[in-house]
Design a protein around this motif. Structure first.
Motif, PDB file in Angstrom:
ATOM      1  N   SER A   9      50.384  24.576   9.670  1.00  0.00           N
ATOM      2  CA  SER A   9      49.873  25.423   8.597  1.00  0.00           C
ATOM      3  C   SER A   9      48.560  26.084   9.013  1.00  0.00           C
ATOM      4  CB  SER A   9      49.670  24.591   7.332  1.00  0.00           C
ATOM      5  OG  SER A   9      49.133  25.382   6.310  1.00  0.00           O
ATOM      6  N   GLU A  10      47.684  25.323   9.635  1.00  0.00           N
ATOM      7  CA  GLU A  10      46.406  25.874  10.099  1.00  0.00           C
ATOM      8  C   GLU A  10      46.623  26.895  11.211  1.00  0.00           C
ATOM      9  OE1 GLU A  10      44.023  22.500  11.139  1.00  0.00           O
ATOM     10  OE2 GLU A  10      43.792  21.887   9.045  1.00  0.00           O
ATOM     11  N   ARG A  11      47.547  26.589  12.095  1.00  0.00           N
ATOM     12  CA  ARG A  11      47.850  27.522  13.193  1.00  0.00           C
ATOM     13  C   ARG A  11      48.425  28.828  12.629  1.00  0.00           C
ATOM     14  NH1 ARG A  11      51.682  26.574  18.513  1.00  0.00           N
ATOM     15  NH2 ARG A  11      51.238  28.604  19.381  1.00  0.00           N
ATOM     16  N   LEU A  12      49.327  28.732  11.664  1.00  0.00           N
ATOM     17  CA  LEU A  12      49.899  29.910  11.037  1.00  0.00           C
ATOM     18  C   LEU A  12      48.814  30.725  10.340  1.00  0.00           C
ATOM     19  CD1 LEU A  12      52.293  31.656  10.223  1.00  0.00           C
ATOM     20  CD2 LEU A  12      52.656  30.110   8.282  1.00  0.00           C
ATOM     21  N   ALA A  13      47.892  30.070   9.677  1.00  0.00           N
ATOM     22  CA  ALA A  13      46.798  30.772   9.004  1.00  0.00           C
ATOM     23  C   ALA A  13      45.936  31.531  10.009  1.00  0.00           C
ATOM     24  CB  ALA A  13      45.951  29.785   8.202  1.00  0.00           C
ATOM     25  N   ARG A  14      45.641  30.910  11.142  1.00  0.00           N
ATOM     26  CA  ARG A  14      44.843  31.583  12.174  1.00  0.00           C
ATOM     27  C   ARG A  14      45.608  32.766  12.748  1.00  0.00           C
ATOM     28  NH1 ARG A  14      44.228  26.333  14.186  1.00  0.00           N
ATOM     29  NH2 ARG A  14      45.213  26.979  16.130  1.00  0.00           N
ATOM     30  N   PHE A  15      46.914  32.595  12.974  1.00  0.00           N
ATOM     31  CA  PHE A  15      47.751  33.685  13.479  1.00  0.00           C
ATOM     32  C   PHE A  15      47.758  34.855  12.503  1.00  0.00           C
ATOM     33  CE2 PHE A  15      51.848  35.815  13.281  1.00  0.00           C
ATOM     34  CZ  PHE A  15      51.907  36.368  14.543  1.00  0.00           C
ATOM     35  N   GLU A  16      47.977  34.560  11.223  1.00  0.00           N
ATOM     36  CA  GLU A  16      48.006  35.619  10.220  1.00  0.00           C
ATOM     37  C   GLU A  16      46.660  36.326  10.112  1.00  0.00           C
ATOM     38  OE1 GLU A  16      49.485  33.510   6.802  1.00  0.00           O
ATOM     39  OE2 GLU A  16      51.552  34.065   7.279  1.00  0.00           O
ATOM     40  N   ALA A  17      45.578  35.589  10.253  1.00  0.00           N
ATOM     41  CA  ALA A  17      44.247  36.202  10.210  1.00  0.00           C
ATOM     42  C   ALA A  17      44.057  37.139  11.400  1.00  0.00           C
ATOM     43  CB  ALA A  17      43.167  35.117  10.197  1.00  0.00           C
ATOM     44  N   ALA A  18      44.473  36.702  12.578  1.00  0.00           N
ATOM     45  CA  ALA A  18      44.346  37.550  13.771  1.00  0.00           C
ATOM     46  C   ALA A  18      45.210  38.792  13.644  1.00  0.00           C
ATOM     47  CB  ALA A  18      44.740  36.753  15.021  1.00  0.00           C
ATOM     48  N   LEU A  19      46.415  38.644  13.157  1.00  0.00           N
ATOM     49  CA  LEU A  19      47.309  39.779  12.964  1.00  0.00           C
ATOM     50  C   LEU A  19      46.716  40.743  11.937  1.00  0.00           C
ATOM     51  CD1 LEU A  19      50.019  40.987  13.783  1.00  0.00           C
ATOM     52  CD2 LEU A  19      51.085  39.649  11.959  1.00  0.00           C
ATOM     53  N   GLY A  20      46.139  40.211  10.895  1.00  0.00           N
ATOM     54  CA  GLY A  20      45.482  41.040   9.887  1.00  0.00           C
ATOM     55  C   GLY A  20      44.310  41.817  10.451  1.00  0.00           C
ATOM     56  N   ARG A  21      43.543  41.178  11.332  1.00  0.00           N
ATOM     57  CA  ARG A  21      42.407  41.871  11.954  1.00  0.00           C
ATOM     58  C   ARG A  21      42.885  43.020  12.828  1.00  0.00           C
ATOM     59  NH1 ARG A  21      40.577  36.576  12.506  1.00  0.00           N
ATOM     60  NH2 ARG A  21      41.112  36.534  14.713  1.00  0.00           N
ATOM     61  N   LEU A  22      43.980  42.809  13.569  1.00  0.00           N
ATOM     62  CA  LEU A  22      44.532  43.884  14.399  1.00  0.00           C
ATOM     63  C   LEU A  22      45.013  45.047  13.540  1.00  0.00           C
ATOM     64  CD1 LEU A  22      46.563  41.930  17.106  1.00  0.00           C
ATOM     65  CD2 LEU A  22      44.446  43.229  17.428  1.00  0.00           C
ATOM     66  N   ALA A  23      45.691  44.738  12.451  1.00  0.00           N
ATOM     67  CA  ALA A  23      46.179  45.787  11.552  1.00  0.00           C
ATOM     68  C   ALA A  23      45.009  46.538  10.919  1.00  0.00           C
ATOM     69  CB  ALA A  23      47.084  45.191  10.482  1.00  0.00           C
ATOM     70  N   ALA A  24      43.967  45.811  10.538  1.00  0.00           N
ATOM     71  CA  ALA A  24      42.787  46.449   9.950  1.00  0.00           C
ATOM     72  C   ALA A  24      42.079  47.329  10.974  1.00  0.00           C
ATOM     73  CB  ALA A  24      41.829  45.387   9.411  1.00  0.00           C
ATOM     74  N   GLU A  25      42.016  46.871  12.210  1.00  0.00           N
ATOM     75  CA  GLU A  25      41.395  47.679  13.259  1.00  0.00           C
ATOM     76  C   GLU A  25      42.178  48.969  13.471  1.00  0.00           C
ATOM     77  OE1 GLU A  25      40.068  47.655  17.963  1.00  0.00           O
ATOM     78  OE2 GLU A  25      40.916  45.829  17.114  1.00  0.00           O
ATOM     79  N   ALA A  52      43.315  56.035  22.820  1.00  0.00           N
ATOM     80  CA  ALA A  52      43.888  55.003  23.694  1.00  0.00           C
ATOM     81  C   ALA A  52      43.949  53.659  22.967  1.00  0.00           C
ATOM     82  CB  ALA A  52      43.063  54.880  24.971  1.00  0.00           C
ATOM     83  N   ARG A  53      42.906  53.331  22.218  1.00  0.00           N
ATOM     84  CA  ARG A  53      42.891  52.060  21.470  1.00  0.00           C
ATOM     85  C   ARG A  53      43.976  52.063  20.399  1.00  0.00           C
ATOM     86  NH1 ARG A  53      42.610  46.855  21.789  1.00  0.00           N
ATOM     87  NH2 ARG A  53      41.849  45.894  19.908  1.00  0.00           N
ATOM     88  N   LYS A  54      44.160  53.200  19.727  1.00  0.00           N
ATOM     89  CA  LYS A  54      45.193  53.300  18.701  1.00  0.00           C
ATOM     90  C   LYS A  54      46.583  53.066  19.305  1.00  0.00           C
ATOM     91  CE  LYS A  54      47.278  56.477  15.411  1.00  0.00           C
ATOM     92  NZ  LYS A  54      47.287  57.832  14.870  1.00  0.00           N
ATOM     93  N   LEU A  55      46.831  53.652  20.468  1.00  0.00           N
ATOM     94  CA  LEU A  55      48.122  53.465  21.125  1.00  0.00           C
ATOM     95  C   LEU A  55      48.321  52.010  21.551  1.00  0.00           C
ATOM     96  CD1 LEU A  55      48.277  56.727  23.253  1.00  0.00           C
ATOM     97  CD2 LEU A  55      49.604  56.189  21.198  1.00  0.00           C
ATOM     98  N   THR A  56      47.266  51.376  22.015  1.00  0.00           N
ATOM     99  CA  THR A  56      47.338  49.965  22.408  1.00  0.00           C
ATOM    100  C   THR A  56      47.652  49.090  21.202  1.00  0.00           C
ATOM    101  OG1 THR A  56      45.760  50.337  24.200  1.00  0.00           O
ATOM    102  CG2 THR A  56      46.039  48.062  23.458  1.00  0.00           C
ATOM    103  N   LEU A  57      46.964  49.345  20.095  1.00  0.00           N
ATOM    104  CA  LEU A  57      47.215  48.578  18.875  1.00  0.00           C
ATOM    105  C   LEU A  57      48.625  48.825  18.353  1.00  0.00           C
ATOM    106  CD1 LEU A  57      43.774  49.126  17.160  1.00  0.00           C
ATOM    107  CD2 LEU A  57      44.689  46.928  17.933  1.00  0.00           C
ATOM    108  N   LYS A  58      49.075  50.063  18.434  1.00  0.00           N
ATOM    109  CA  LYS A  58      50.427  50.392  17.978  1.00  0.00           C
ATOM    110  C   LYS A  58      51.462  49.597  18.776  1.00  0.00           C
ATOM    111  CE  LYS A  58      53.604  54.265  17.429  1.00  0.00           C
ATOM    112  NZ  LYS A  58      53.815  55.701  17.598  1.00  0.00           N
ATOM    113  N   ALA A  59      51.287  49.540  20.075  1.00  0.00           N
ATOM    114  CA  ALA A  59      52.216  48.797  20.926  1.00  0.00           C
ATOM    115  C   ALA A  59      52.147  47.296  20.643  1.00  0.00           C
ATOM    116  CB  ALA A  59      51.917  49.070  22.399  1.00  0.00           C
ATOM    117  N   ALA A  60      50.954  46.779  20.409  1.00  0.00           N
ATOM    118  CA  ALA A  60      50.792  45.350  20.154  1.00  0.00           C
ATOM    119  C   ALA A  60      51.406  44.945  18.808  1.00  0.00           C
ATOM    120  CB  ALA A  60      49.315  44.967  20.189  1.00  0.00           C
ATOM    121  N   LEU A  61      51.337  45.824  17.831  1.00  0.00           N
ATOM    122  CA  LEU A  61      51.816  45.503  16.492  1.00  0.00           C
ATOM    123  C   LEU A  61      53.285  45.857  16.269  1.00  0.00           C
ATOM    124  CD1 LEU A  61      48.668  46.602  14.487  1.00  0.00           C
ATOM    125  CD2 LEU A  61      49.446  44.269  14.901  1.00  0.00           C
ATOM    126  N   ALA A  62      53.864  46.651  17.152  1.00  0.00           N
ATOM    127  CA  ALA A  62      55.251  47.105  16.975  1.00  0.00           C
ATOM    128  C   ALA A  62      56.253  45.963  16.796  1.00  0.00           C
ATOM    129  CB  ALA A  62      55.656  48.012  18.131  1.00  0.00           C
TER     130      ALA A  62
END
Length: 70
Positions: A9-25, A52-62
């Protein structure tokens, strides 16, 4: 000692937080690019770096978007 469920549960919470930060960025970068575009600053180094950063984030989040996680 922590239970496996608690650790997961803690690991999932950290993962979701990191994913949220990437989406927010990605949203922040997109907004900044739009502002620079509106000012006619599409040839600046900042604009190019943000593109370039936008394209990198797009690829990471795809993969997450394909799985319906975003």
């Amino acid at each position: 000692m922590e239970s496996v469920d608690q650790v997961d549960s803690e690991r999932l919470a950290r993962f979701e937080a990191a994913l949220g930060r990437l989406a927010a960025e990605r949203e922040s970068v997109t907004a900044t690019l739009e502002a620079l575009r509106a000012q006619g600053k599409t040839r600046t180094a900042t604009y190019q770096q943000l593109t370039a950063r936008k394209l990198t984030l797009k690829a990471a989040l795809a993969p997450f978007e394909e799985e319906g996680l975003l």
